[in-house]
Design an enzyme around this catalytic site. Structure first.
Site, PDB file in Angstrom:
ATOM      1  NE  ARG A  34      -1.633  -1.585   3.559  1.00  0.00           N
ATOM      2  CZ  ARG A  34      -1.862  -1.769   4.838  1.00  0.00           C
ATOM      3  NH1 ARG A  34      -3.081  -1.581   5.314  1.00  0.00           N
ATOM      4  NH2 ARG A  34      -0.893  -2.138   5.664  1.00  0.00           N
ATOM      5  CG  ASP A  60      -6.091  -2.659   1.651  1.00  0.00           C
ATOM      6  OD1 ASP A  60      -6.025  -3.874   1.897  1.00  0.00           O
ATOM      7  OD2 ASP A  60      -6.341  -1.805   2.521  1.00  0.00           O
ATOM      8  CG  ASN A  87       5.434 -11.275   2.672  1.00  0.00           C
ATOM      9  OD1 ASN A  87       5.930 -11.889   3.621  1.00  0.00           O
ATOM     10  ND2 ASN A  87       5.457  -9.943   2.592  1.00  0.00           N
ATOM     11  CB  SER A 140       2.958 -18.039  11.401  1.00  0.00           C
ATOM     12  OG  SER A 140       3.433 -17.880  12.732  1.00  0.00           O
ATOM     13  CE1 TYR A 153      -0.163 -12.973  12.105  1.00  0.00           C
ATOM     14  CE2 TYR A 153       0.788 -14.529  13.689  1.00  0.00           C
ATOM     15  CZ  TYR A 153       0.852 -13.850  12.480  1.00  0.00           C
ATOM     16  OH  TYR A 153       1.921 -14.060  11.626  1.00  0.00           O
TER      17      TYR A 153
HETATM   18  P1  NDP Z   1       6.041  -6.409   7.970  1.00  0.00           P
HETATM   19  O1  NDP Z   1       5.055  -5.619   8.773  1.00  0.00           O
HETATM   20  O2  NDP Z   1       7.461  -5.971   7.972  1.00  0.00           O
HETATM   21  O3  NDP Z   1       5.548  -6.511   6.454  1.00  0.00           O
HETATM   22  C1  NDP Z   1       4.196  -6.727   6.143  1.00  0.00           C
HETATM   23  C2  NDP Z   1       3.973  -6.414   4.673  1.00  0.00           C
HETATM   24  O4  NDP Z   1       2.591  -6.700   4.374  1.00  0.00           O
HETATM   25  C3  NDP Z   1       4.215  -4.953   4.339  1.00  0.00           C
HETATM   26  O5  NDP Z   1       4.911  -4.867   3.121  1.00  0.00           O
HETATM   27  C4  NDP Z   1       2.812  -4.382   4.180  1.00  0.00           C
HETATM   28  O6  NDP Z   1       2.807  -3.387   3.171  1.00  0.00           O
HETATM   29  C5  NDP Z   1       2.043  -5.605   3.685  1.00  0.00           C
HETATM   30  N1  NDP Z   1       0.616  -5.476   3.982  1.00  0.00           N
HETATM   31  C6  NDP Z   1       0.013  -5.488   5.199  1.00  0.00           C
HETATM   32  N2  NDP Z   1      -1.297  -5.279   5.055  1.00  0.00           N
HETATM   33  C7  NDP Z   1      -1.537  -5.132   3.729  1.00  0.00           C
HETATM   34  C8  NDP Z   1      -2.707  -4.882   2.958  1.00  0.00           C
HETATM   35  N3  NDP Z   1      -3.909  -4.745   3.534  1.00  0.00           N
HETATM   36  N4  NDP Z   1      -2.592  -4.779   1.603  1.00  0.00           N
HETATM   37  C9  NDP Z   1      -1.388  -4.925   1.020  1.00  0.00           C
HETATM   38  N5  NDP Z   1      -0.234  -5.166   1.685  1.00  0.00           N
HETATM   39  C10 NDP Z   1      -0.327  -5.260   3.033  1.00  0.00           C
HETATM   40  O7  NDP Z   1       5.891  -7.903   8.509  1.00  0.00           O
HETATM   41  P2  NDP Z   1       6.623  -9.271   8.074  1.00  0.00           P
HETATM   42  O8  NDP Z   1       7.538  -9.054   6.950  1.00  0.00           O
HETATM   43  O9  NDP Z   1       7.140  -9.888   9.313  1.00  0.00           O
HETATM   44  O10 NDP Z   1       5.350 -10.122   7.633  1.00  0.00           O
HETATM   45  C11 NDP Z   1       5.207 -10.720   6.363  1.00  0.00           C
HETATM   46  C12 NDP Z   1       4.397 -12.002   6.522  1.00  0.00           C
HETATM   47  O11 NDP Z   1       5.135 -12.932   7.314  1.00  0.00           O
HETATM   48  C13 NDP Z   1       3.056 -11.843   7.195  1.00  0.00           C
HETATM   49  O12 NDP Z   1       2.098 -12.635   6.530  1.00  0.00           O
HETATM   50  C14 NDP Z   1       3.301 -12.372   8.609  1.00  0.00           C
HETATM   51  O13 NDP Z   1       2.132 -12.858   9.212  1.00  0.00           O
HETATM   52  C15 NDP Z   1       4.288 -13.473   8.312  1.00  0.00           C
HETATM   53  N6  NDP Z   1       5.110 -13.896   9.438  1.00  0.00           N
HETATM   54  C16 NDP Z   1       5.854 -12.999  10.139  1.00  0.00           C
HETATM   55  C17 NDP Z   1       6.616 -13.430  11.207  1.00  0.00           C
HETATM   56  C18 NDP Z   1       7.392 -12.492  12.071  1.00  0.00           C
HETATM   57  O14 NDP Z   1       7.760 -12.860  13.197  1.00  0.00           O
HETATM   58  N7  NDP Z   1       7.719 -11.289  11.626  1.00  0.00           N
HETATM   59  C19 NDP Z   1       6.660 -14.848  11.570  1.00  0.00           C
HETATM   60  C20 NDP Z   1       5.809 -15.699  10.783  1.00  0.00           C
HETATM   61  C21 NDP Z   1       5.089 -15.223   9.740  1.00  0.00           C
HETATM   62  P3  NDP Z   1       2.022  -1.984   3.244  1.00  0.00           P
HETATM   63  O15 NDP Z   1       1.904  -1.613   4.697  1.00  0.00           O
HETATM   64  O16 NDP Z   1       2.877  -1.039   2.434  1.00  0.00           O
HETATM   65  O17 NDP Z   1       0.718  -2.283   2.592  1.00  0.00           O
HETATM   66  C1  8X3 Z   2       4.572 -14.485  13.669  1.00  0.00           C
HETATM   67  C2  8X3 Z   2       5.343 -15.196  14.708  1.00  0.00           C
HETATM   68  O1  8X3 Z   2       5.191 -16.277  16.994  1.00  0.00           O
HETATM   69  O2  8X3 Z   2       4.556 -13.936  16.827  1.00  0.00           O
HETATM   70  O3  8X3 Z   2       3.758 -15.355  12.963  1.00  0.00           O
HETATM   71  O4  8X3 Z   2       3.129 -15.620  15.972  1.00  0.00           O
HETATM   72  S1  8X3 Z   2       4.491 -15.244  16.176  1.00  0.00           S
END
Ligand code: NDP
Ligand code: 8X3
Length: 253
Positions: A34, A60, A87, A140, A153
């Site tokens: 976004r 979005d 992602n 996750s 979540y």
């Molecule tokens: P970040 O917050 O760093 O990145 C999230 C990304 O998702 C951003 O680029 C954001 O872009 C995008 N996003 C969120 N909402 C929307 C939306 N409504 N439309 C379009 N894009 C969206 O988090 P992570 O990189 O950690 O997360 C990436 C994925 O990995 C997620 O699915 C998360 O659940 C998963 N994950 C993360 C873990 C962690 O510990 N960090 C562990 C396990 C899984 P923008 O805001 O510009 O739209």
């Molecule tokens: C993100 C990792 O452990 O916070 O999926 O759920 S945790």
């Protein structure tokens, strides 16, 4: 012909790191998110470093009409998606179920489940028509291990876990591979978003631990995608050395 990867949520964290990893491996990129300024900045940096084409789509994923319009607006030469990395996602809030904010619940359900479906519906149809493709879903460890306060979540990531298995069945006879990547703790903007911008609370999540980085997860995604065509990596579960599962973390660092 170069292969093209579509990465949702490429403006930070795992998605951004995945864009770098795939550019380095010679893939053309279709990046979404976004925050358009971040997308534009990432595109210029990638193009300074790699001989790849980078197309941007700012929308979005929760908005099905906007998702269809954005993906439908692509010029013919960018339309072929060989690899989709679903992602984009977030956690919003961390409270017991009786205290949770329904606005947070909607944001997570609409993004992590419906957003993934909105994008998948369009791209999987193209892949089926072509008879090839690879879809990578960001699940996750929370997708099989619910933890206190993580209720909604964790439920959304259980849904991603179920959908990944179901998609693998539905796409089996169409030559489309499905992989679920299931990380533990990764230091990205994830916790800042979960705590609605509270940086101190976000930093405390990683206190005393060396967490995974976005690059660690990107490496796993690229490895799964680069497997020989006859091999499907069903899922990869990866955690920091200091994390046994959702419940046990060694904070001795
Ligand atoms: P970040 O917050 O760093 O990145 C999230 C990304 O998702 C951003 O680029 C954001 O872009 C995008 N996003 C969120 N909402 C929307 C939306 N409504 N439309 C379009 N894009 C969206 O988090 P992570 O990189 O950690 O997360 C990436 C994925 O990995 C997620 O699915 C998360 O659940 C998963 N994950 C993360 C873990 C962690 O510990 N960090 C562990 C396990 C899984 P923008 O805001 O510009 O739209
Ligand atoms: C993100 C990792 O452990 O916070 O999926 O759920 S945790």
């Amino acid at each position: 012909m170069k292969r093209r990867v579509l990465i949702t949520g490429a403006t930070s964290g795992i998605g951004e790191a995945t864009a770098w990893a795939f550019a380095d491996a010679g893939y053309d990129l279709l990046l979404t998110g976004r925050r358009s300024e971040r997308l534009k900045a990432l595109k210029s940096e990638l193009m300074e470093n790699f001989e790849v084409s980078v197309a941007l789509l700012c929308f979005d994923v929760r908005d099905r009409v906007a998702t269809e319009a954005a993906l439908g607006s692509l010029p013919e030469e960018c339309r072929r998606v060989d690899v989709l990395v679903n992602n984009a996602g977030l956690a919003s809030g961390l409270e017991h179920i009786d205290e949770g904010d329904p606005a947070d619940w909607n944001a997570m359900i609409d993004t992590n489940i419906k957003g993934l479906l909105n994008v998948t519906r369009i791209i999987s149809a193209q892949m089926v028509e072509r008879g090839s493709g690879h879809i990578v879903n960001l699940g996750s460890i929370a997708g099989t291990q619910p933890y206190e306060n993580g209720n909604v979540y964790c439920a959304t990531k259980h849904a991603v876990h179920g959908l990944s298995q179901a998609m693998r069945i539905d796409l089996l006879t169409h030559g489309v591979k499905v992989t679920e990547i299931r990380p533990g703790m990764v230091e990205t903007e994830f916790s800042k978003v979960r705590f609605h911008g509270d940086e101190a609370r976000a930093a405390a999540v990683y206190q005393g631990v060396e967490p995974l980085t976005g690059d660690d997860v990107a490496d796993a995604i690229l490895w799964a995608v680069e497997a020989p065509d006859h091999v499907n990596i069903d899922e990869i579960v990866l955690t920091p050395k200091a994390q046994a599962n959702s419940y046990y973390v060694n904070r001795s660092k």
